[in-house]
Design a protein around this motif. Structure first.
Motif, PDB file in Angstrom:
ATOM      1  N   TYR A   1      -4.572  11.424  -8.661  1.00 58.85           N
ATOM      2  CA  TYR A   1      -3.897  11.986  -9.096  1.00 58.85           C
ATOM      3  C   TYR A   1      -1.632  12.074  -8.089  1.00 58.85           C
ATOM      4  O   TYR A   1      -2.693  11.109  -6.333  1.00 58.85           O
ATOM      5  CB  TYR A   1      -3.188  13.334  -9.354  1.00 58.85           C
ATOM      6  N   LEU A   2      -1.239  10.195  -8.435  1.00 58.92           N
ATOM      7  CA  LEU A   2       0.104  10.313  -7.309  1.00 58.92           C
ATOM      8  C   LEU A   2       0.827  11.411  -7.414  1.00 58.92           C
ATOM      9  O   LEU A   2       2.425  11.356  -7.988  1.00 58.92           O
ATOM     10  CB  LEU A   2       0.090   8.741  -6.587  1.00 58.92           C
ATOM     11  N   GLN A   3       1.230  12.761  -6.335  1.00 62.53           N
ATOM     12  CA  GLN A   3       2.335  13.408  -6.789  1.00 62.53           C
ATOM     13  C   GLN A   3       3.340  12.956  -5.610  1.00 62.53           C
ATOM     14  O   GLN A   3       3.038  12.391  -4.276  1.00 62.53           O
ATOM     15  CB  GLN A   3       2.136  14.514  -5.841  1.00 62.53           C
ATOM     16  N   MET A   4       4.362  12.545  -6.265  1.00 65.38           N
ATOM     17  CA  MET A   4       5.844  11.873  -5.283  1.00 65.38           C
ATOM     18  C   MET A   4       7.043  12.954  -5.557  1.00 65.38           C
ATOM     19  O   MET A   4       7.067  13.306  -6.296  1.00 65.38           O
ATOM     20  CB  MET A   4       6.532  10.591  -6.281  1.00 65.38           C
TER      21      MET A   4
ATOM     22  N   ALA B   1       1.289   5.424   3.787  1.00 67.42           N
ATOM     23  CA  ALA B   1       2.469   4.177   4.106  1.00 67.42           C
ATOM     24  C   ALA B   1       2.853   5.297   4.336  1.00 67.42           C
ATOM     25  O   ALA B   1       3.049   6.254   4.276  1.00 67.42           O
ATOM     26  CB  ALA B   1       2.579   3.562   3.223  1.00 67.42           C
ATOM     27  N   ASP B   2       3.504   5.117   6.546  1.00 74.02           N
ATOM     28  CA  ASP B   2       4.564   5.783   6.313  1.00 74.02           C
ATOM     29  C   ASP B   2       5.451   6.419   6.000  1.00 74.02           C
ATOM     30  O   ASP B   2       6.135   7.257   5.783  1.00 74.02           O
ATOM     31  CB  ASP B   2       5.314   4.680   8.026  1.00 74.02           C
ATOM     32  N   SER B   3       6.007   5.233   4.861  1.00 74.71           N
ATOM     33  CA  SER B   3       7.195   5.053   4.123  1.00 74.71           C
ATOM     34  C   SER B   3       7.274   6.002   2.895  1.00 74.71           C
ATOM     35  O   SER B   3       8.461   7.147   2.346  1.00 74.71           O
ATOM     36  CB  SER B   3       7.454   3.954   3.200  1.00 74.71           C
ATOM     37  N   VAL B   4       5.729   6.399   2.912  1.00 76.42           N
ATOM     38  CA  VAL B   4       6.028   7.981   2.059  1.00 76.42           C
ATOM     39  C   VAL B   4       5.546   9.034   2.680  1.00 76.42           C
ATOM     40  O   VAL B   4       5.249  10.655   2.599  1.00 76.42           O
ATOM     41  CB  VAL B   4       4.794   7.392   0.928  1.00 76.42           C
ATOM     42  N   LYS B   5       5.086   8.838   3.864  1.00 71.37           N
ATOM     43  CA  LYS B   5       3.494  10.549   4.678  1.00 71.37           C
ATOM     44  C   LYS B   5       5.388  11.323   4.003  1.00 71.37           C
ATOM     45  O   LYS B   5       6.296  11.884   4.710  1.00 71.37           O
ATOM     46  CB  LYS B   5       4.270   9.993   5.350  1.00 71.37           C
ATOM     47  N   GLY B   6       4.505  12.097   4.119  1.00 70.99           N
ATOM     48  CA  GLY B   6       5.074  14.099   3.977  1.00 70.99           C
ATOM     49  C   GLY B   6       6.319  14.205   2.580  1.00 70.99           C
ATOM     50  O   GLY B   6       6.781  15.137   2.669  1.00 70.99           O
TER      51      GLY B   6
ATOM     52  N   PHE C   1       0.721  -1.698   0.021  1.00 72.09           N
ATOM     53  CA  PHE C   1      -0.364   0.025   0.504  1.00 72.09           C
ATOM     54  C   PHE C   1       0.967   0.865  -0.310  1.00 72.09           C
ATOM     55  O   PHE C   1       2.079   1.442   0.254  1.00 72.09           O
ATOM     56  CB  PHE C   1      -1.045  -0.182   1.403  1.00 72.09           C
ATOM     57  N   VAL C   2       0.766   2.337  -1.024  1.00 68.82           N
ATOM     58  CA  VAL C   2       1.322   3.455  -0.813  1.00 68.82           C
ATOM     59  C   VAL C   2       0.191   4.534  -0.411  1.00 68.82           C
ATOM     60  O   VAL C   2       0.470   5.812   0.244  1.00 68.82           O
ATOM     61  CB  VAL C   2       1.641   3.931  -2.216  1.00 68.82           C
ATOM     62  N   ALA C   3      -0.744   4.931  -0.871  1.00 70.93           N
ATOM     63  CA  ALA C   3      -2.337   5.452  -0.264  1.00 70.93           C
ATOM     64  C   ALA C   3      -3.052   5.719  -1.486  1.00 70.93           C
ATOM     65  O   ALA C   3      -3.454   4.927  -1.881  1.00 70.93           O
ATOM     66  CB  ALA C   3      -1.531   7.678  -0.977  1.00 70.93           C
TER      67      ALA C   3
END
Length: 121
Positions: free
Chosen positions: A80-83, A61-66, A47-49
């Protein structure tokens, strides 16, 4: 049945940014909760978002927060997923999914084919 198509993947250097797009056909994406998962070689899909259909809840997911931001434009039938601040460990195939909720892969019935994101160090 809604069909999902991801785009926006590619090769980027560490610290760079990408924006992934999930577009829908055969259905109205605005009616569905939508999520993003990713799968790196040799690893489980994770899971990502996710964002609810009415914007009432967003989860990361904690790994992508912020660093990552999920958003949607229901008028355009798009999510959208802005990375930002990408790291080599973000390298994976990213999948758009819809119709469920939560962090488990089994919670979602509809999946796109995925788009490759590669982050070089």
């Amino acid at each position: 049945q809604v069909q999902l198509v991801e785009s926006g993947g590619g090769l980027v250097q560490a610290g760079g940014s990408l924006r992934l797009t999930c577009a829908a056909s055969g259905g109205t994406l605005s009616s569905y909760n939508v999520g993003w998962f990713r799968q790196a070689p040799g690893k489980e899909r994770e899971f990502v978002a996710a964002i609810k259909w009415n914007f009432s809840n967003i989860d990361y997911a904690d790994s992508v927060k912020g660093r990552f931001t999920i958003s949607r434009d229901n008028a355009k039938n798009t999510v959208y997923l802005q990375m930002n601040s990408l790291k080599p460990e973000d390298t994976a195939v990213y999948y758009c999914t819809a119709g469920g909720w939560g962090t488990r892969r089994s919670g979602y019935p509809y999946w796109g084919q995925g788009t490759q994101v590669t982050v070089s160090s």
